[in-house]
Scaffold this motif. Structure first.
Motif, PDB file in Angstrom:
ATOM      1  N   SER A 241      -3.287  -9.362  -4.495  1.00 54.18           N
ATOM      2  CA  SER A 241      -4.009  -8.706  -5.579  1.00 54.18           C
ATOM      3  C   SER A 241      -3.924  -7.176  -5.505  1.00 54.18           C
ATOM      4  O   SER A 241      -4.268  -6.483  -6.468  1.00 54.18           O
ATOM      5  CB  SER A 241      -5.479  -9.133  -5.575  1.00 54.18           C
ATOM      6  N   LEU A 242      -3.479  -6.655  -4.368  1.00 54.90           N
ATOM      7  CA  LEU A 242      -3.432  -5.214  -4.189  1.00 54.90           C
ATOM      8  C   LEU A 242      -2.623  -4.501  -5.272  1.00 54.90           C
ATOM      9  O   LEU A 242      -2.992  -3.428  -5.733  1.00 54.90           O
ATOM     10  CB  LEU A 242      -2.842  -4.862  -2.807  1.00 54.90           C
ATOM     11  N   SER A 243      -1.503  -5.111  -5.664  1.00 53.73           N
ATOM     12  CA  SER A 243      -0.629  -4.471  -6.643  1.00 53.73           C
ATOM     13  C   SER A 243      -1.322  -4.242  -7.977  1.00 53.73           C
ATOM     14  O   SER A 243      -0.950  -3.342  -8.729  1.00 53.73           O
ATOM     15  CB  SER A 243       0.635  -5.324  -6.847  1.00 53.73           C
ATOM     16  N   SER A 244      -2.314  -5.073  -8.297  1.00 52.79           N
ATOM     17  CA  SER A 244      -3.052  -4.911  -9.551  1.00 52.79           C
ATOM     18  C   SER A 244      -4.225  -3.955  -9.387  1.00 52.79           C
ATOM     19  O   SER A 244      -4.840  -3.552 -10.378  1.00 52.79           O
ATOM     20  CB  SER A 244      -3.591  -6.270 -10.013  1.00 52.79           C
ATOM     21  N   LEU A 245      -4.523  -3.570  -8.146  1.00 56.92           N
ATOM     22  CA  LEU A 245      -5.685  -2.730  -7.873  1.00 56.92           C
ATOM     23  C   LEU A 245      -5.332  -1.283  -7.543  1.00 56.92           C
ATOM     24  O   LEU A 245      -6.072  -0.368  -7.893  1.00 56.92           O
ATOM     25  CB  LEU A 245      -6.484  -3.325  -6.703  1.00 56.92           C
TER      26      LEU A 245
ATOM     27  N   VAL B 298       0.835  -1.208   0.000  1.00 60.62           N
ATOM     28  CA  VAL B 298       0.000   0.000   0.000  1.00 60.62           C
ATOM     29  C   VAL B 298       0.866   1.252   0.000  1.00 60.62           C
ATOM     30  O   VAL B 298       0.595   2.210  -0.736  1.00 60.62           O
ATOM     31  CB  VAL B 298      -0.962   0.010   1.205  1.00 60.62           C
ATOM     32  N   GLU B 299       1.921   1.257   0.809  1.00 65.27           N
ATOM     33  CA  GLU B 299       2.785   2.432   0.901  1.00 65.27           C
ATOM     34  C   GLU B 299       3.500   2.723  -0.418  1.00 65.27           C
ATOM     35  O   GLU B 299       3.818   3.869  -0.728  1.00 65.27           O
ATOM     36  CB  GLU B 299       3.821   2.248   2.024  1.00 65.27           C
ATOM     37  N   GLN B 300       3.753   1.708  -1.214  1.00 65.85           N
ATOM     38  CA  GLN B 300       4.438   1.896  -2.498  1.00 65.85           C
ATOM     39  C   GLN B 300       3.480   2.329  -3.608  1.00 65.85           C
ATOM     40  O   GLN B 300       3.906   2.622  -4.721  1.00 65.85           O
ATOM     41  CB  GLN B 300       5.134   0.594  -2.908  1.00 65.85           C
TER      42      GLN B 300
END
Length: 227
Positions: free
Chosen positions: A222-226, A118-120
């Motif tokens: 999945s966060l990185s794709s969202l 999230v921070e990135q």
């Protein structure tokens, strides 16, 4: 006769109070307040359709390939269900090639991994803080029944929708994450129910992953794709 009427009146009064108490208790329950709720959807979330599509892709993958039995297979599943949500669109370029090492890292330390992802991201500081708080709370509740998890996520979505602190575009992003979280957790609940049915009356076989971690690994990965 007077005694009978007095007793009848008193009984009616007690019954009425009891009914009012039950209604009051039911109204405080987010699940009891809406008889039209159908797990796992939430019609109040405008991004609910994305969670449903995620659920359908997850179902398709597991139907064709079965449940992941290793970190490498989990990584493959993550890549499959993340394609529809890649920030690069349908071309597939830019999709993070998840590896079994990444899956193992998330499973070993989900809290710090979700914070790092999230921070990135390019989200504003307010959205980052909001999303991290939501996901950390979800992690802390991972052993709860799905009904409890659903109520928590739905309450978060309701608060987020009415929030004026999160900008519109990022609000949609966070609502997408929460929608996918609901559907992913529901898929895991379905799997546990099937496993219970198959193992009833026999000794359960240990799964390669903790049952309550599978859905959360999928959500965090999945966060990185969202975002």
């Amino acid at each position: 006769m007077k005694k009978f009427l007095l007793c009848a009146t008193l009984s009616f009064f007690i019954f009425s109070c009891s009914q009012e108490s039950q209604i009051s208790e039911s109204s405080s329950d987010p699940l009891a307040s809406d008889p039209e709720i159908h797990f796992p959807d939430n019609a109040l979330n405008p991004m609910d359709y994305k969670g449903k599509r995620f659920y359908e892709d997850l179902f398709l993958y597991q139907k064709n390939s079965g449940m992941p039995k290793s970190a490498a297979q989990m990584a493959e599943q993550i890549q499959f269900v993340s394609r529809s949500f890649s920030k690069s669109g349908a071309s597939g370029k830019g999709i993070i090639p998840f590896t079994d090492e990444m899956v193992q890292a998330i499973m070993a330390d989900p809290d710090n991994m979700l914070i790092a992802i999230v921070e990135q991201s390019a989200l504003t500081a307010e959205s980052k803080s909001n999303l991290i708080a939501f996901l950390e709370s979800l992690l802390s509740k991972r052993h709860e029944e799905f009904g409890v998890l659903y109520a928590f996520v739905a309450a978060y979505e309701q608060t987020l929708i009415s929030s004026t602190a999160i900008i519109s575009d990022e609000k949609d992003t966070l609502l997408t994450v929460s929608s996918i979280s609901r559907y992913s957790l529901y898929s895991e609940e379905e799997r546990k129910d099937r496993d219970w049915d198959h193992s009833a009356g026999s000794k359960c076989i240990n799964a390669p992953f903790e049952a309550d971690n599978l859905a959360l690994v999928l959500i965090i990965a999945s966060l990185s794709s969202l975002i």
